[in-house]
Design a protein around this motif. Structure first.
Motif, short mmCIF file in Angstrom:
data_model
loop_
_atom_site.label_atom_id
_atom_site.label_comp_id
_atom_site.label_asym_id
_atom_site.label_seq_id
_atom_site.Cartn_x
_atom_site.Cartn_y
_atom_site.Cartn_z
N PHE A 140 -7.59 9.00 -12.18
CA PHE A 140 -8.57 8.04 -11.72
C PHE A 140 -9.29 7.68 -12.86
O PHE A 140 -9.84 8.61 -13.18
CB PHE A 140 -8.99 8.68 -10.50
CG PHE A 140 -10.19 7.87 -9.72
CD1 PHE A 140 -11.57 8.16 -10.28
CD2 PHE A 140 -10.00 6.84 -9.10
CE1 PHE A 140 -12.65 7.44 -9.69
CE2 PHE A 140 -11.03 5.99 -8.53
CZ PHE A 140 -12.16 6.23 -8.94
N MET B 87 1.00 -1.11 -0.16
CA MET B 87 0.06 -0.02 -0.02
C MET B 87 0.77 1.06 -0.14
O MET B 87 0.57 2.13 -0.68
CB MET B 87 -0.75 0.21 1.29
CG MET B 87 -1.77 1.14 1.34
SD MET B 87 -3.08 1.32 0.17
CE MET B 87 -4.03 2.71 0.62
N PHE C 62 -4.31 12.77 -0.86
CA PHE C 62 -4.12 13.88 -1.72
C PHE C 62 -2.91 14.60 -1.29
O PHE C 62 -1.94 15.01 -2.02
CB PHE C 62 -5.32 14.86 -2.03
CG PHE C 62 -6.17 14.46 -2.98
CD1 PHE C 62 -6.94 13.19 -3.02
CD2 PHE C 62 -6.20 15.06 -4.30
CE1 PHE C 62 -7.59 12.91 -4.15
CE2 PHE C 62 -7.04 14.77 -5.23
CZ PHE C 62 -7.65 13.61 -5.27
N ILE D 45 -9.11 10.69 2.29
CA ILE D 45 -8.80 11.15 1.02
C ILE D 45 -7.96 12.31 1.16
O ILE D 45 -7.12 12.51 0.40
CB ILE D 45 -10.39 11.57 0.40
CG1 ILE D 45 -10.99 10.19 0.12
CG2 ILE D 45 -9.90 12.15 -1.12
CD1 ILE D 45 -10.42 8.95 -0.12
O1 LIG Z 1 -7.11 5.77 -7.81
S1 LIG Z 1 -7.69 5.47 -6.65
O2 LIG Z 1 -8.57 4.52 -6.50
C1 LIG Z 1 -7.82 6.75 -5.54
C2 LIG Z 1 -8.63 6.50 -4.47
C3 LIG Z 1 -8.78 7.57 -3.53
C4 LIG Z 1 -8.24 8.83 -3.81
F1 LIG Z 1 -8.37 9.82 -2.95
C5 LIG Z 1 -7.23 8.99 -4.85
C6 LIG Z 1 -7.14 7.84 -5.80
C7 LIG Z 1 -6.15 4.68 -5.93
C8 LIG Z 1 -6.13 4.52 -4.72
C9 LIG Z 1 -7.05 3.51 -3.99
C10 LIG Z 1 -7.22 3.33 -2.61
C11 LIG Z 1 -6.65 4.13 -1.84
O3 LIG Z 1 -6.55 4.27 -0.45
C12 LIG Z 1 -7.26 3.20 0.27
C13 LIG Z 1 -8.88 3.30 0.07
C14 LIG Z 1 -9.06 4.77 0.06
C15 LIG Z 1 -10.76 5.03 -0.25
C16 LIG Z 1 -11.57 3.74 -0.12
C17 LIG Z 1 -10.96 2.46 -0.29
C18 LIG Z 1 -9.57 2.26 -0.24
C19 LIG Z 1 -5.75 5.08 -2.28
C20 LIG Z 1 -5.48 5.22 -3.57
C21 LIG Z 1 -4.96 5.53 -6.29
C22 LIG Z 1 -3.69 4.43 -6.55
C23 LIG Z 1 -4.45 2.98 -6.73
C24 LIG Z 1 -5.87 3.32 -6.76
#
Ligand SMILES: O=S(=O)(c1ccc(F)cc1)C1(c2ccc(OCc3ccccc3)cc2)CCCC1
Length: 276
Positions: free
Chosen positions: A135, A115, A158, A154
């Motif tokens: 995204f 992660m 960010f 979030i």
């Molecule tokens: O594109 S993403 O889905 C994204 C999600 C939230 C965000 F603010 C920005 C990007 C991704 C990501 C997925 C889950 C993340 O945290 C865990 C999490 C957060 C929220 C809900 C579920 C899981 C962080 C990043 C970025 C890299 C890979 C995917």
């Protein structure tokens, strides 16, 4: 400068295995191999992201995401995260030294570090000029993720991506930094901590070598300062996941990717990592 400061280690007959002198050639080969592994296992090339940099979601598209239910949006992000983690698993398997670790330690490092690597890699997909992240094919601001109902996570995700993106790491620097984030001898449940430390030592030398070569050694301490923030971000993610699973146990149980549950769920054993 003594041999050990230059990265050379004397022969230690008592050591569990022959401790080879870490030559500059070895470090250069290690750096090149990590950079190649990174390039082969990133979902998007830098030039692709650059070309899409100003492709942002319309108000209607943002509204559509914001109208998703909490569980639907969580599931969507969990799938995206799992995709990204699978690329990180592939990256790790191609790092010399990581492959030489026992399978238990490879899995322990991926369980606790994947992660963190995803979050570091996310900074490549960030645009600091409008605070958006790549995204679903376009660049999105925090408001698009409103329906996740975890605004603090979030905002922290960010914020981390923004700060790291602002350091303007090259792909080579990013590659070796992510290898360093992954190969951490302080992770829990390691069987051969000393061996992990030896591999980490060479990756540390590789990062210093690359930053010195790029005349950006001043960035090193800034990078090391971001590591504890990564740890707190992952803890916040796990805390939010616990909250979400209490509300939507069936969604997590039957709709979340198995790898996501194995990595971030409670201490279930890791099946899919070993079958890869
Ligand atoms: O594109 S993403 O889905 C994204 C999600 C939230 C965000 F603010 C920005 C990007 C991704 C990501 C997925 C889950 C993340 O945290 C865990 C999490 C957060 C929220 C809900 C579920 C899981 C962080 C990043 C970025 C890299 C890979 C995917």
């Amino acid at each position: 400068m003594s041999g050990s400061e230059m990265g050379f280690r004397s022969f230690d007959p008592e050591s569990s295995f022959f401790s080879y002198p870490t030559s500059h050639l070895h470090i250069e080969e290690l750096s090149a191999s990590i950079v190649r592994s990174h390039r082969e296992t990133t979902q998007y090339r830098p030039e692709e992201l650059q070309a899409l940099r100003w492709k942002v979601f319309s108000r209607e598209e943002i509204h559509a995401y914001q109208s998703k239910s909490v569980d639907e949006m969580w599931q969507h992000c969990a799938v995206r995260l799992t995709d990204a983690v699978q690329y990180v698993v592939e990256f790790a398997k191609r790092i010399p030294g990581f492959r030489q670790l026992c399978q238990n330690d490879q899995i322990a490092l991926l369980k606790s570090g994947s992660m963190e690597v995803v979050l570091v890699r996310m900074s490549r997909m960030f645009n600091t000029e409008n605070n958006t992240v790549f995204f679903d094919g376009k660049f999105a601001g925090t408001e698009l993720f409103k329906s996740l109902a975890c605004g603090d996570l979030i905002a922290a995700v960010f914020d981390f991506a923004h700060n790291l993106c602002a350091l303007r790491l090259t792909e080579q620097q990013m590659a070796v930094f992510t290898a360093l984030v992954l190969i951490n001898a302080d992770r829990p449940c390691l069987e051969d901590r000393e061996r992990v430390q030896k591999v980490r030592r060479d990756v540390e030398l590789a990062l210093s070598h690359i930053m010195h070569r790029d005349n950006q050694e001043s960035l090193l301490h800034k990078l090391y300062q971001r590591v504890p923030v990564l740890k707190s971000l992952c803890a916040l993610h796990i805390e939010k996941l616990r909250w979400f699973r209490q509300l939507y146990p069936l969604t997590v149980h039957s709709l979340f990717p198995p790898l996501y549950k194995e990595l971030f769920g409670s201490d279930t054993d890791i099946q899919s990592l070993t079958t890869h």
